[in-house]
Each structure stands twice: as C-alpha cells, then as structure tokens.
Design a protein around this motif. Structure first.
Motif, PDB file in Angstrom:
ATOM      1  N   LEU A 141       0.754  -1.200  -0.102  1.00 15.10           N
ATOM      2  CA  LEU A 141       0.057   0.062   0.173  1.00 15.10           C
ATOM      3  C   LEU A 141       0.948   1.309  -0.045  1.00 15.10           C
ATOM      4  O   LEU A 141       0.641   2.065  -0.681  1.00 15.10           O
ATOM      5  CB  LEU A 141      -0.771   0.201   1.525  1.00 15.10           C
ATOM      6  CG  LEU A 141      -1.999  -1.096   1.206  1.00 15.10           C
ATOM      7  CD1 LEU A 141      -2.983  -1.115   2.414  1.00 15.10           C
ATOM      8  CD2 LEU A 141      -2.945  -0.828  -0.006  1.00 15.10           C
ATOM      9  N   HIS A 142       2.047   1.107   0.809  1.00 16.46           N
ATOM     10  CA  HIS A 142       2.955   2.262   0.878  1.00 16.46           C
ATOM     11  C   HIS A 142       3.310   2.658  -0.637  1.00 16.46           C
ATOM     12  O   HIS A 142       3.362   3.545  -1.108  1.00 16.46           O
ATOM     13  CB  HIS A 142       4.146   2.191   1.750  1.00 16.46           C
ATOM     14  CG  HIS A 142       3.630   2.606   3.165  1.00 16.46           C
ATOM     15  ND1 HIS A 142       3.736   3.769   3.527  1.00 16.46           N
ATOM     16  CD2 HIS A 142       3.681   2.020   4.187  1.00 16.46           C
ATOM     17  CE1 HIS A 142       3.234   3.967   4.801  1.00 16.46           C
ATOM     18  NE2 HIS A 142       3.153   2.704   5.220  1.00 16.46           N
ATOM     19  N   ARG A 143       4.002   1.534  -1.364  1.00 12.11           N
ATOM     20  CA  ARG A 143       4.498   1.666  -2.444  1.00 12.11           C
ATOM     21  C   ARG A 143       3.345   2.112  -3.594  1.00 12.11           C
ATOM     22  O   ARG A 143       3.555   3.010  -4.516  1.00 12.11           O
ATOM     23  CB  ARG A 143       5.038   0.245  -3.205  1.00 12.11           C
ATOM     24  CG  ARG A 143       6.317   0.114  -2.407  1.00 12.11           C
ATOM     25  CD  ARG A 143       6.848  -1.211  -2.830  1.00 12.11           C
ATOM     26  NE  ARG A 143       8.223  -1.243  -3.095  1.00 12.11           N
ATOM     27  CZ  ARG A 143       9.055  -2.224  -3.538  1.00 12.11           C
ATOM     28  NH1 ARG A 143       8.734  -3.543  -3.190  1.00 12.11           N
ATOM     29  NH2 ARG A 143      10.123  -1.956  -3.876  1.00 12.11           N
ATOM     30  N   LEU A 144       2.162   1.470  -3.475  1.00  9.06           N
ATOM     31  CA  LEU A 144       1.091   1.705  -4.502  1.00  9.06           C
ATOM     32  C   LEU A 144       0.695   3.423  -4.195  1.00  9.06           C
ATOM     33  O   LEU A 144       0.400   3.670  -5.543  1.00  9.06           O
ATOM     34  CB  LEU A 144      -0.158   0.989  -3.732  1.00  9.06           C
ATOM     35  CG  LEU A 144      -1.423   1.125  -4.818  1.00  9.06           C
ATOM     36  CD1 LEU A 144      -1.128   0.676  -6.111  1.00  9.06           C
ATOM     37  CD2 LEU A 144      -2.420  -0.001  -4.303  1.00  9.06           C
ATOM     38  N   GLU A 145       0.659   3.839  -3.191  1.00  7.68           N
ATOM     39  CA  GLU A 145       0.329   5.231  -2.916  1.00  7.68           C
ATOM     40  C   GLU A 145       1.359   6.190  -3.731  1.00  7.68           C
ATOM     41  O   GLU A 145       1.216   6.957  -4.368  1.00  7.68           O
ATOM     42  CB  GLU A 145       0.438   5.631  -1.300  1.00  7.68           C
ATOM     43  CG  GLU A 145       0.331   6.957  -1.184  1.00  7.68           C
ATOM     44  CD  GLU A 145       1.652   7.963  -0.823  1.00  7.68           C
ATOM     45  OE1 GLU A 145       1.693   8.790  -1.586  1.00  7.68           O
ATOM     46  OE2 GLU A 145       2.590   7.113  -0.089  1.00  7.68           O
ATOM     47  N   GLU A 146       2.638   5.886  -3.602  1.00 13.04           N
ATOM     48  CA  GLU A 146       3.737   6.715  -4.355  1.00 13.04           C
ATOM     49  C   GLU A 146       3.761   6.102  -5.808  1.00 13.04           C
ATOM     50  O   GLU A 146       3.834   7.093  -6.826  1.00 13.04           O
ATOM     51  CB  GLU A 146       5.188   6.009  -3.796  1.00 13.04           C
ATOM     52  CG  GLU A 146       5.325   6.453  -2.338  1.00 13.04           C
ATOM     53  CD  GLU A 146       6.612   6.184  -1.934  1.00 13.04           C
ATOM     54  OE1 GLU A 146       7.180   5.288  -2.356  1.00 13.04           O
ATOM     55  OE2 GLU A 146       6.751   6.362  -0.723  1.00 13.04           O
ATOM     56  N   GLU A 147       3.393   5.125  -6.226  1.00 14.77           N
ATOM     57  CA  GLU A 147       3.894   4.529  -7.638  1.00 14.77           C
ATOM     58  C   GLU A 147       2.574   5.005  -8.452  1.00 14.77           C
ATOM     59  O   GLU A 147       2.627   5.453  -9.601  1.00 14.77           O
ATOM     60  CB  GLU A 147       4.161   3.156  -7.779  1.00 14.77           C
ATOM     61  CG  GLU A 147       5.447   3.010  -7.524  1.00 14.77           C
ATOM     62  CD  GLU A 147       6.113   1.587  -7.646  1.00 14.77           C
ATOM     63  OE1 GLU A 147       5.529   0.862  -8.731  1.00 14.77           O
ATOM     64  OE2 GLU A 147       6.671   1.087  -6.719  1.00 14.77           O
ATOM     65  N   LEU A 148       1.342   4.836  -7.904  1.00 14.52           N
ATOM     66  CA  LEU A 148       0.340   5.369  -8.705  1.00 14.52           C
ATOM     67  C   LEU A 148       0.184   6.691  -8.948  1.00 14.52           C
ATOM     68  O   LEU A 148      -0.079   7.212 -10.075  1.00 14.52           O
ATOM     69  CB  LEU A 148      -1.120   4.899  -7.898  1.00 14.52           C
ATOM     70  CG  LEU A 148      -2.509   5.185  -8.887  1.00 14.52           C
ATOM     71  CD1 LEU A 148      -2.713   4.530 -10.024  1.00 14.52           C
ATOM     72  CD2 LEU A 148      -3.504   4.829  -7.876  1.00 14.52           C
ATOM     73  N   ASP A 149       0.532   7.565  -7.871  1.00 14.12           N
ATOM     74  CA  ASP A 149       0.697   9.001  -7.944  1.00 14.12           C
ATOM     75  C   ASP A 149       1.536   9.419  -9.085  1.00 14.12           C
ATOM     76  O   ASP A 149       1.425  10.208  -9.903  1.00 14.12           O
ATOM     77  CB  ASP A 149       0.969   9.489  -6.868  1.00 14.12           C
ATOM     78  CG  ASP A 149       0.911  11.035  -6.525  1.00 14.12           C
ATOM     79  OD1 ASP A 149       1.771  11.713  -7.001  1.00 14.12           O
ATOM     80  OD2 ASP A 149      -0.086  11.541  -5.812  1.00 14.12           O
ATOM     81  N   ALA A 150       2.881   8.830  -9.179  1.00 13.38           N
ATOM     82  CA  ALA A 150       3.949   9.130 -10.243  1.00 13.38           C
ATOM     83  C   ALA A 150       3.466   8.651 -11.478  1.00 13.38           C
ATOM     84  O   ALA A 150       3.604   9.372 -12.520  1.00 13.38           O
ATOM     85  CB  ALA A 150       5.081   8.311  -9.666  1.00 13.38           C
ATOM     86  N   HIS A 151       2.814   7.498 -11.749  1.00 13.97           N
ATOM     87  CA  HIS A 151       2.274   7.042 -12.870  1.00 13.97           C
ATOM     88  C   HIS A 151       1.029   7.982 -13.470  1.00 13.97           C
ATOM     89  O   HIS A 151       1.221   8.563 -14.605  1.00 13.97           O
ATOM     90  CB  HIS A 151       1.436   5.761 -12.776  1.00 13.97           C
ATOM     91  CG  HIS A 151       1.021   5.212 -13.886  1.00 13.97           C
ATOM     92  ND1 HIS A 151       1.667   4.733 -15.065  1.00 13.97           N
ATOM     93  CD2 HIS A 151      -0.514   5.004 -14.194  1.00 13.97           C
ATOM     94  CE1 HIS A 151       0.778   4.430 -15.871  1.00 13.97           C
ATOM     95  NE2 HIS A 151      -0.462   4.603 -15.461  1.00 13.97           N
ATOM     96  N   ILE A 152       0.314   8.315 -12.683  1.00 15.91           N
ATOM     97  CA  ILE A 152      -0.680   9.481 -12.962  1.00 15.91           C
ATOM     98  C   ILE A 152      -0.092  10.685 -13.646  1.00 15.91           C
ATOM     99  O   ILE A 152      -0.502  11.263 -14.716  1.00 15.91           O
ATOM    100  CB  ILE A 152      -1.732   9.651 -12.087  1.00 15.91           C
ATOM    101  CG1 ILE A 152      -2.598   8.121 -11.777  1.00 15.91           C
ATOM    102  CG2 ILE A 152      -2.664  10.792 -12.428  1.00 15.91           C
ATOM    103  CD1 ILE A 152      -3.636   8.508 -10.455  1.00 15.91           C
ATOM    104  N   ARG A 153       0.907  10.908 -12.932  1.00 16.99           N
ATOM    105  CA  ARG A 153       1.557  12.428 -13.176  1.00 16.99           C
ATOM    106  C   ARG A 153       2.543  12.515 -14.787  1.00 16.99           C
ATOM    107  O   ARG A 153       2.262  13.190 -15.554  1.00 16.99           O
ATOM    108  CB  ARG A 153       2.421  12.911 -12.106  1.00 16.99           C
ATOM    109  CG  ARG A 153       1.588  13.431 -11.057  1.00 16.99           C
ATOM    110  CD  ARG A 153       2.394  14.118  -9.805  1.00 16.99           C
ATOM    111  NE  ARG A 153       1.313  14.048  -8.667  1.00 16.99           N
ATOM    112  CZ  ARG A 153       0.538  14.733  -8.490  1.00 16.99           C
ATOM    113  NH1 ARG A 153       0.102  15.974  -9.544  1.00 16.99           N
ATOM    114  NH2 ARG A 153      -0.140  14.883  -7.364  1.00 16.99           N
TER     115      ARG A 153
END
Length: 154
Positions: free
Chosen positions: A101-113
């Motif tokens: 969940l920690h990684r998901l929070e960061e990686e999804l955010d970066a992917h969307i940007r």
C-alpha cells in the motif's frame, strides 16, 4: 515560484483525466490512512474496491483505445504498460499489504502524473480527429460507482 500553466486537454480525453484525478485522491486517502494509523485491513479493503471499480476498467480502456494511437514500440507506451503491470501487482499483493500500500500510494501518484504531463500530451498531438471522436464516444458515459462505505481518511 513559477506558476505552471494548466494543460489544455482535448475534450475526448477529459473523462480519462477525471479518472486520473480519482486515482490521485486514492493515493491521498492512503496517505491520510497511514498518518492516522488506520488498520491496514481497512485500507486494503478499500484498495481492492478501488482496483475493481476504478483502476482495472481505466487501465483496460487506456490499453484498448488510447495507447494504440501511438506505435506499440513507442517508449512512452512501453513505460505506461510496464507501470500498469507493476501497479496491478501492488493492488493484488497480499504477502506484505502494508509495504504494498505504501508503494502503491507513491507509484500510482507518479504514474498518473507521467500520463497526464507526458503521455496524454503526446497522444493528443498525434491523434486524428477520428481517433479522438471514437474515444469520446466510448467514454461519453463513464460508469459512476457508489461511494465507498468506509471513509477511513476523514
């Protein structure tokens, strides 16, 4: 500080960009949950719901209708597909849910940007009016799912 000019998104791509907004909110909600020491199982349940109702259909639409506008060996498409696979794995990882969940929070955010600032701009530049019209038709009525019933982030 220099103010960034908002991206002018073609109307056909706006529904997908709105979905990106919900993805960014998802990441924000996870951050709030971690800051409030919310039980991991509650956040994991929300992630499962969000994946099924938002992420999975969104990724499928991008991969089926949007990404083919560029060549399959385009490095931006390859990156997006690789990130989609990684994000799906994080949503489905049950071995270490807190870490995922920690990684998901960061990686999804970066992917969307990445998609909003780079990939969508590239697609918007090369897409024909017919391709954009087809995307607009497909996304004219995006499903609206009921609100999640456990707002742990509030």
């Amino acid at each position: 500080m220099e103010k960034k000019k908002p991206i002018k998104r073609h109307v056909a791509l706006q529904p997908l960009s709105r979905q990106h907004h919900f993805g960014l909110l998802f990441s924000w909600k996870l951050r709030k949950g971690f800051n409030k020491d919310i039980e991991i199982g509650r956040m994991q349940k929300y992630a499962k719901w969000f994946f099924k109702n938002e992420i999975e259909p969104h990724f499928n639409d991008e991969e089926k209708y949007l990404f083919p506008i560029l060549e399959p060996d385009n490095e931006l498409i390859e990156r997006a597909l690789k990130e989609h696979r990684r994000i799906k794995r994080l949503f489905n990882d049950t071995k270490d849910p807190e870490k995922s969940l920690h990684r998901l929070e960061e990686e999804l955010d970066a992917h969307i940007r990445f998609e909003e600032r780079i990939l969508f701009n590239e697609i918007q530049e090369v897409a024909t009016e017919a391709q954009l019209q087809k995307i607009a038709e497909i996304h004219s009525e995006l499903k609206k799912y009921p609100d999640y019933q456990d707002p742990f982030w509030e």
